[in-house]
Design a protein around this motif. Sequence first.
Motif, PDB file in Angstrom:
ATOM      1  N   LYS A  45      36.566  -6.512 -10.288  1.00 22.28           N
ATOM      2  CA  LYS A  45      36.213  -5.134 -10.623  1.00 22.28           C
ATOM      3  C   LYS A  45      35.431  -4.479  -9.480  1.00 22.28           C
ATOM      4  O   LYS A  45      35.677  -3.312  -9.127  1.00 22.28           O
ATOM      5  CB  LYS A  45      35.391  -5.097 -11.904  1.00 22.28           C
ATOM      6  N   MET A  46      34.490  -5.205  -8.913  1.00 29.77           N
ATOM      7  CA  MET A  46      33.710  -4.648  -7.813  1.00 29.77           C
ATOM      8  C   MET A  46      34.606  -4.335  -6.620  1.00 29.77           C
ATOM      9  O   MET A  46      34.488  -3.267  -5.996  1.00 29.77           O
ATOM     10  CB  MET A  46      32.609  -5.630  -7.402  1.00 29.77           C
ATOM     11  N   SER A  47      35.521  -5.233  -6.297  1.00 30.93           N
ATOM     12  CA  SER A  47      36.412  -5.023  -5.153  1.00 30.93           C
ATOM     13  C   SER A  47      37.322  -3.829  -5.376  1.00 30.93           C
ATOM     14  O   SER A  47      37.491  -2.975  -4.488  1.00 30.93           O
ATOM     15  CB  SER A  47      37.246  -6.289  -4.900  1.00 30.93           C
ATOM     16  N   LEU A  48      37.931  -3.754  -6.571  1.00 31.93           N
ATOM     17  CA  LEU A  48      38.803  -2.617  -6.874  1.00 31.93           C
ATOM     18  C   LEU A  48      38.020  -1.315  -6.870  1.00 31.93           C
ATOM     19  O   LEU A  48      38.496  -0.291  -6.359  1.00 31.93           O
ATOM     20  CB  LEU A  48      39.477  -2.825  -8.231  1.00 31.93           C
ATOM     21  N   GLY A  49      36.815  -1.334  -7.436  1.00 27.94           N
ATOM     22  CA  GLY A  49      35.993  -0.132  -7.451  1.00 27.94           C
ATOM     23  C   GLY A  49      35.661   0.350  -6.055  1.00 27.94           C
ATOM     24  O   GLY A  49      35.703   1.559  -5.778  1.00 27.94           O
ATOM     25  N   THR A  50      35.323  -0.572  -5.164  1.00 27.90           N
ATOM     26  CA  THR A  50      35.011  -0.199  -3.784  1.00 27.90           C
ATOM     27  C   THR A  50      36.214   0.417  -3.089  1.00 27.90           C
ATOM     28  O   THR A  50      36.109   1.464  -2.431  1.00 27.90           O
ATOM     29  CB  THR A  50      34.531  -1.431  -2.998  1.00 27.90           C
ATOM     30  N   ILE A  51      37.379  -0.219  -3.243  1.00 26.00           N
ATOM     31  CA  ILE A  51      38.592   0.289  -2.589  1.00 26.00           C
ATOM     32  C   ILE A  51      38.949   1.679  -3.100  1.00 26.00           C
ATOM     33  O   ILE A  51      39.251   2.595  -2.326  1.00 26.00           O
ATOM     34  CB  ILE A  51      39.760  -0.694  -2.819  1.00 26.00           C
ATOM     35  N   PRO A 105      31.034   9.927  -8.535  1.00 29.88           N
ATOM     36  CA  PRO A 105      31.745  10.079  -9.811  1.00 29.88           C
ATOM     37  C   PRO A 105      33.012   9.250  -9.902  1.00 29.88           C
ATOM     38  O   PRO A 105      33.360   8.769 -10.989  1.00 29.88           O
ATOM     39  CB  PRO A 105      32.049  11.585  -9.866  1.00 29.88           C
ATOM     40  N   VAL A 106      33.709   9.079  -8.773  1.00 31.25           N
ATOM     41  CA  VAL A 106      34.919   8.254  -8.782  1.00 31.25           C
ATOM     42  C   VAL A 106      34.586   6.821  -9.181  1.00 31.25           C
ATOM     43  O   VAL A 106      35.251   6.216 -10.032  1.00 31.25           O
ATOM     44  CB  VAL A 106      35.597   8.280  -7.393  1.00 31.25           C
ATOM     45  N   LEU A 107      33.522   6.292  -8.602  1.00 33.27           N
ATOM     46  CA  LEU A 107      33.135   4.910  -8.882  1.00 33.27           C
ATOM     47  C   LEU A 107      32.646   4.743 -10.312  1.00 33.27           C
ATOM     48  O   LEU A 107      32.964   3.756 -10.983  1.00 33.27           O
ATOM     49  CB  LEU A 107      32.046   4.488  -7.893  1.00 33.27           C
ATOM     50  N   VAL A 108      31.885   5.706 -10.791  1.00 38.04           N
ATOM     51  CA  VAL A 108      31.365   5.614 -12.159  1.00 38.04           C
ATOM     52  C   VAL A 108      32.498   5.653 -13.178  1.00 38.04           C
ATOM     53  O   VAL A 108      32.509   4.870 -14.142  1.00 38.04           O
ATOM     54  CB  VAL A 108      30.354   6.754 -12.405  1.00 38.04           C
ATOM     55  N   LEU A 109      33.448   6.550 -12.988  1.00 40.90           N
ATOM     56  CA  LEU A 109      34.585   6.606 -13.903  1.00 40.90           C
ATOM     57  C   LEU A 109      35.384   5.312 -13.869  1.00 40.90           C
ATOM     58  O   LEU A 109      35.884   4.847 -14.913  1.00 40.90           O
ATOM     59  CB  LEU A 109      35.478   7.799 -13.548  1.00 40.90           C
ATOM     60  N   PHE A 110      35.498   4.703 -12.688  1.00 44.71           N
ATOM     61  CA  PHE A 110      36.179   3.409 -12.618  1.00 44.71           C
ATOM     62  C   PHE A 110      35.396   2.339 -13.373  1.00 44.71           C
ATOM     63  O   PHE A 110      35.989   1.509 -14.070  1.00 44.71           O
ATOM     64  CB  PHE A 110      36.366   2.983 -11.161  1.00 44.71           C
ATOM     65  N   HIS A 111      34.067   2.339 -13.235  1.00 45.40           N
ATOM     66  CA  HIS A 111      33.259   1.351 -13.943  1.00 45.40           C
ATOM     67  C   HIS A 111      33.458   1.443 -15.450  1.00 45.40           C
ATOM     68  O   HIS A 111      33.601   0.419 -16.132  1.00 45.40           O
ATOM     69  CB  HIS A 111      31.779   1.569 -13.610  1.00 45.40           C
ATOM     70  N   VAL A 112      33.481   2.661 -15.968  1.00 42.59           N
ATOM     71  CA  VAL A 112      33.680   2.846 -17.407  1.00 42.59           C
ATOM     72  C   VAL A 112      35.070   2.376 -17.816  1.00 42.59           C
ATOM     73  O   VAL A 112      35.234   1.666 -18.821  1.00 42.59           O
ATOM     74  CB  VAL A 112      33.463   4.324 -17.785  1.00 42.59           C
ATOM     75  N   MET A 156      29.931  -0.152  -1.716  1.00 46.92           N
ATOM     76  CA  MET A 156      29.875  -1.520  -2.238  1.00 46.92           C
ATOM     77  C   MET A 156      28.581  -1.765  -2.997  1.00 46.92           C
ATOM     78  O   MET A 156      28.562  -2.434  -4.045  1.00 46.92           O
ATOM     79  CB  MET A 156      30.030  -2.520  -1.083  1.00 46.92           C
ATOM     80  N   LEU A 157      27.481  -1.234  -2.467  1.00 46.62           N
ATOM     81  CA  LEU A 157      26.199  -1.340  -3.162  1.00 46.62           C
ATOM     82  C   LEU A 157      26.291  -0.758  -4.561  1.00 46.62           C
ATOM     83  O   LEU A 157      25.912  -1.399  -5.557  1.00 46.62           O
ATOM     84  CB  LEU A 157      25.123  -0.618  -2.354  1.00 46.62           C
ATOM     85  N   HIS A 158      26.804   0.463  -4.670  1.00 46.55           N
ATOM     86  CA  HIS A 158      26.920   1.105  -5.976  1.00 46.55           C
ATOM     87  C   HIS A 158      27.962   0.414  -6.853  1.00 46.55           C
ATOM     88  O   HIS A 158      27.834   0.422  -8.085  1.00 46.55           O
ATOM     89  CB  HIS A 158      27.272   2.577  -5.798  1.00 46.55           C
ATOM     90  N   ALA A 159      28.979  -0.177  -6.237  1.00 45.53           N
ATOM     91  CA  ALA A 159      29.992  -0.881  -7.018  1.00 45.53           C
ATOM     92  C   ALA A 159      29.434  -2.133  -7.681  1.00 45.53           C
ATOM     93  O   ALA A 159      29.977  -2.608  -8.693  1.00 45.53           O
ATOM     94  CB  ALA A 159      31.176  -1.247  -6.121  1.00 45.53           C
ATOM     95  N   CYS A 160      28.356  -2.681  -7.142  1.00 46.51           N
ATOM     96  CA  CYS A 160      27.745  -3.900  -7.699  1.00 46.51           C
ATOM     97  C   CYS A 160      26.769  -3.609  -8.833  1.00 46.51           C
ATOM     98  O   CYS A 160      26.386  -4.537  -9.568  1.00 46.51           O
ATOM     99  CB  CYS A 160      27.005  -4.665  -6.605  1.00 46.51           C
ATOM    100  N   VAL A 161      26.349  -2.355  -9.003  1.00 48.66           N
ATOM    101  CA  VAL A 161      25.251  -2.037  -9.918  1.00 48.66           C
ATOM    102  C   VAL A 161      25.509  -2.498 -11.355  1.00 48.66           C
ATOM    103  O   VAL A 161      24.621  -3.096 -11.984  1.00 48.66           O
ATOM    104  CB  VAL A 161      24.933  -0.529  -9.863  1.00 48.66           C
TER     105      VAL A 161
END
Length: 428
Positions: free
Chosen positions: A369-375, A348-355, A39-44
């Motif tokens: 976006k943050m919630s979906l990225g975390t899940i 890497p999974v989270l970063v690719l989702f962020h992009v 979750m921390l990284h998902a908020c960045v």
Amino acid sequence: MRATHLRLNQADSAGSAPQNTNLLGLDAVRAWAAVGVVMLHACVPYSNPDIPGLTWATTDTPHSALTSLMWSIEIVIMPIFLVMAGILAVRSMTSRGPLATLKSRTRRLGCPLVLAVVFLIPVDLYAWLLGWLADGVITPRQMRTLKFADGQDEHLWGLSHLWFLQYLILYIAVLAWAWNWSQRIDPKTVFRVGMPLTFSVATVVLCFYPEVVWGFQHAFLPVPAKWLYSGCAFAMGVLIARADADLSWLKQVAGRAVCPSALLCIATTVLGIWVLNHTPSENVQYASAFPVVISGATWVSLALLTVASATGLSLSLIGIACYRVNKIGPVTQRLATDSFAIYLLHHPVLVLFHVAAKHGMPSASPLLKMSLGTIIAVSVPVGIHFVFRGVMARRKSTIASQRDQDAPSILAMPTTSEDAVSERRLAG
């Protein structure tokens, strides 16, 4: 709690620990703390101000609530893991000895670290570069040649989130080296002296190097300030476990300390964001990475609040969990079992989702976006670990069945010639 080869600190299971200590609470904290890291990284990408020294793959629409959430987690999340690591290291060395613990932990943490550096860091690197390419920060040629403009890759190279494994191996080595000496000193005396001392050392470090918490220090080798500050949290876990093996003191004070600690964390977050929002001054030289025009009293206040809230909240959450958790539900058990896999693979999974989310859902809410990225970043490592364990289980089953087939029978069956002789004897 079922053990697994991908479980952080899994050498210390409930079966090898003293019977009067409840380790299920530590498993529960580990499970949801792993989600907290994700979750921390998902908020960045949605933080404003950005984390000094941290180069992320992309930036998206800023969101004040996600900024506050990110910094609140940042303050306490690694102290939680480090305190638990100190507690479990003491338990292991008490039952197995320092050398056996050091060998076991070096193997269990060092092998994943080496494999992750060889295979995962390159994936992380190109996931980052893909985000830069999508944002127009670099060209395809720069991505291919890894040659960037001056200062463009200043904070790109290092162990990324794997620094924790490197630091933890070193902390356990230091503890193993000092173990026999520490046994000659009264644990309660060491606790009364050591806890204020570690608190003071952590505060002094943050006074001079606030980027340890309020930034990111990226390198392949341990950063002295970061190693010392993180070591204070590990030392607190060691001191607590040495003086109070069944954690009874921690369980007693946790309920009274959690609310004040949470309020301190809120105050620390507000002050830290206020400090980071100051405009840097080029004319002022500071020893830290934060050359902002604020008073020395503000730096000291931020350091004190950060250490106090991190210490109080991490100890409170661990104590409450150890006191109240007597049974773990299936979701928490799954997260605890897969916590190491989540830690290793989510980046890497989270970063690719962020992009993908930035360019594919530009108008979506940052909260969504943050919630979906975390899940997604939690579910993918859990799924990979589940499949991996299934494959390994089938492989072991196949090997065992082959061994059973190849092994000689306990009762030897008669040969053809023996059968013929027996039939002739029966026939008279």
